[in-house]
Design an enzyme around this catalytic site. Sequence first.
Site, PDB file in Angstrom:
ATOM      1  N   GLU A  13      29.737 -40.942 -18.557  1.00  0.00           N
ATOM      2  CA  GLU A  13      29.485 -42.330 -19.395  1.00  0.00           C
ATOM      3  C   GLU A  13      30.639 -43.075 -19.081  1.00  0.00           C
ATOM      4  O   GLU A  13      32.008 -42.739 -19.253  1.00  0.00           O
ATOM      5  CB  GLU A  13      29.629 -42.134 -21.044  1.00  0.00           C
ATOM      6  N   CYS A  60      28.883 -46.645 -28.297  1.00  0.00           N
ATOM      7  CA  CYS A  60      28.227 -45.772 -27.239  1.00  0.00           C
ATOM      8  C   CYS A  60      26.854 -45.423 -27.460  1.00  0.00           C
ATOM      9  O   CYS A  60      26.446 -45.405 -28.783  1.00  0.00           O
ATOM     10  CB  CYS A  60      29.243 -44.687 -27.337  1.00  0.00           C
ATOM     11  N   CYS A  63      27.040 -40.944 -28.504  1.00  0.00           N
ATOM     12  CA  CYS A  63      27.683 -40.570 -29.737  1.00  0.00           C
ATOM     13  C   CYS A  63      27.504 -41.659 -30.698  1.00  0.00           C
ATOM     14  O   CYS A  63      28.432 -41.573 -31.506  1.00  0.00           O
ATOM     15  CB  CYS A  63      28.952 -39.923 -29.498  1.00  0.00           C
ATOM     16  N   HIS A  67      29.682 -42.259 -34.472  1.00  0.00           N
ATOM     17  CA  HIS A  67      30.474 -43.485 -34.942  1.00  0.00           C
ATOM     18  C   HIS A  67      29.779 -44.096 -36.099  1.00  0.00           C
ATOM     19  O   HIS A  67      30.837 -44.526 -37.125  1.00  0.00           O
ATOM     20  CB  HIS A  67      30.393 -44.633 -33.898  1.00  0.00           C
ATOM     21  N   ARG A 426      32.162 -34.932 -28.361  1.00  0.00           N
ATOM     22  CA  ARG A 426      33.393 -34.842 -27.424  1.00  0.00           C
ATOM     23  C   ARG A 426      34.525 -34.524 -28.341  1.00  0.00           C
ATOM     24  O   ARG A 426      35.392 -34.546 -27.636  1.00  0.00           O
ATOM     25  CB  ARG A 426      33.361 -35.973 -26.494  1.00  0.00           C
ATOM     26  N   SER A 449      37.255 -39.083 -26.372  1.00  0.00           N
ATOM     27  CA  SER A 449      37.545 -39.277 -24.957  1.00  0.00           C
ATOM     28  C   SER A 449      39.163 -40.064 -24.626  1.00  0.00           C
ATOM     29  O   SER A 449      39.593 -39.953 -23.526  1.00  0.00           O
ATOM     30  CB  SER A 449      36.568 -39.930 -23.971  1.00  0.00           C
ATOM     31  N   CYS A 493      33.606 -39.668 -21.641  1.00  0.00           N
ATOM     32  CA  CYS A 493      32.805 -40.943 -22.156  1.00  0.00           C
ATOM     33  C   CYS A 493      33.995 -41.894 -22.144  1.00  0.00           C
ATOM     34  O   CYS A 493      34.602 -42.238 -23.147  1.00  0.00           O
ATOM     35  CB  CYS A 493      32.145 -40.759 -23.453  1.00  0.00           C
ATOM     36  N   CYS A 496      33.483 -44.887 -24.664  1.00  0.00           N
ATOM     37  CA  CYS A 496      34.149 -44.489 -25.909  1.00  0.00           C
ATOM     38  C   CYS A 496      35.447 -44.697 -25.835  1.00  0.00           C
ATOM     39  O   CYS A 496      36.299 -45.319 -26.681  1.00  0.00           O
ATOM     40  CB  CYS A 496      33.829 -43.359 -26.174  1.00  0.00           C
TER      41      CYS A 496
HETATM   42 NI1  NFE Z   1      30.733 -42.144 -25.886  1.00  0.00          NI
HETATM   43 FE1  NFE Z   1      31.672 -40.343 -27.935  1.00  0.00          FE
HETATM   44  C1  NFE Z   1      31.480 -38.520 -28.074  1.00  0.00           C
HETATM   45  C2  NFE Z   1      32.858 -40.523 -29.188  1.00  0.00           C
HETATM   46  S1  NFE Z   1      33.646 -39.728 -26.705  1.00  0.00           S
HETATM   47  S2  NFE Z   1      30.374 -40.194 -26.147  1.00  0.00           S
HETATM   48  O1  NFE Z   1      31.109 -37.303 -28.361  1.00  0.00           O
HETATM   49  O2  NFE Z   1      33.408 -40.877 -30.248  1.00  0.00           O
HETATM   50  O3  NFE Z   1      34.903 -40.435 -26.596  1.00  0.00           O
END
Ligand code: NFE
Length: 499
Positions: A13, A60, A63, A67, A426, A449, A493, A496
């Site tokens: 991603e 994102c 995920c 969030h 993640r 990430s 990702c 993110c």
């Molecule tokens: Ni865009 Fe996410 C996960 C978050 S990774 S995928 O899992 O927060 O940085």
Amino acid sequence: MTKLIIDPVTRIEGHLRIETEIAGGKVTAAYSSGEMFRGFEQIMSGRDPLDAPIITQRICGVCPVSHAIASTSCLEDALKLQVPANGHLLKNLILGANYLQSHIMHFYQLSALDFLDVEAILAYNGNEPALRELKGWVEGELKSNHILPAAPFLPRISGKYPANHQWNTRLLKHYLEALEIRRESHKMAAIFGGKIPHVASVIPGGVTSGAGVGSIEDFRGRLRTIRRFIENSYLPDVMATAKQFPQYLKAGRGVQNFLSFGVFQEQNSLWLPGGTVTQGKFVPLDIDKISEDIGFSRYTNDSGGHPSNSKTQPEPHKANAYSWIKAPRYDNQSFEVGPLARMTVAYHADVQPVRERLDALLHEVGGKLSDLPSVFGRHATRALEASLVAERMENWLDNLVPGAISVANYTPSQEGRGVGLTEAPRGALGHWIEFKAGKITHYQCLVPSTWNFSPRDSYKRPGPVETAIEGAQVNETDRGLEVVRIVRSFDPCIACAVH
Ligand code: NFE
């Protein structure tokens, strides 16, 4: 010294550039760069606090649930809302469904093509309709004049791929099945989330969808299908990959400091606990030890510090900066986050059945606990976590009370500040909010990430992925296959990471 630059790293991603210096068949230095700025934290400024969960989910598509949970949790903290038991269970189930789609997709769609010879499909003479269709499609694409024929399957990084035809076609078949399984897990998330990606029902105080007997059983039926896939395909395929590529029990060790914020609220505690593990020692989390460094990140020098009062002010042409990703540190050290960190923290915090299942998994491949910080360890703990979460989801379904209240009464307030910590697929995710006169004055996100793909900090300490690549043995004619196998084990990702 040879320089090898992989830019962009594909099948992830977002936009990631990995630059390495190679001498004597080894990586001597590695640099991880996030190649864009997004500015979600700036977007939040001056808005109604209730906009936060809706907007930050758009960081994102993979995920969004995490969030939503981090953002609603920081408003629950600010507004002192008590989420009812059904609300917590529903959040766990929506997040669990999101973990399952993310983990399964990561192995098959994003990583497996590094471990199988996709060109084997051209020699396929069997009768599986899906594989025959794939073969015909790849053949057609290769004859076409498209710029990238047969993407995402071909072209690929050249290197040593297994010749075993059965191995290659088995993994490819599961690759195609995993697409259907992902659809099922999205449907599950939508049953209680209202829609997916970007759920509509998770709000400060709980989950508005509630739970009826029909929706609980609909969810359970789909969960059973996914559990069968995890136990019969995903976990066995990951274990078989470890046997096929034993070198990955050693490659990509990384910083070997692990951090988890803890996740999945049950009655009085988190099922997977928060904490850190360094040299096999579990220590409970102290969030005051978090800081974001910007020494080599393209932000003004006053943009770092603790996320409760830091800012994110871009400085695109900053001297020596090489990434749009900040460098989060805990107690001034680099920490790895993600499934390997969660499982390691839970193992050392004596969480059953994590301990038992992880010991059994290591026994099966003839590995030791010290082999877990590795490419294999990251894939294996991700698959194991999928299995454990899916199993736990049955308990959460059993504990739901059909028709019971699932969202707290909401009392608006003109000012407040709060923090929401959770674990995204993640890794460790935190949101911090402050609002005055009904408007957001401060918003910061600390994202998985960002931890893993961070550049060097002001003390020139490399980030977790940079550390994992440095020292790796590489075949210089492979153009980076070894390196991307290490990088992808972290499940990047960057959308993110740069948020
Ligand atoms: Ni865009 Fe996410 C996960 C978050 S990774 S995928 O899992 O927060 O940085």
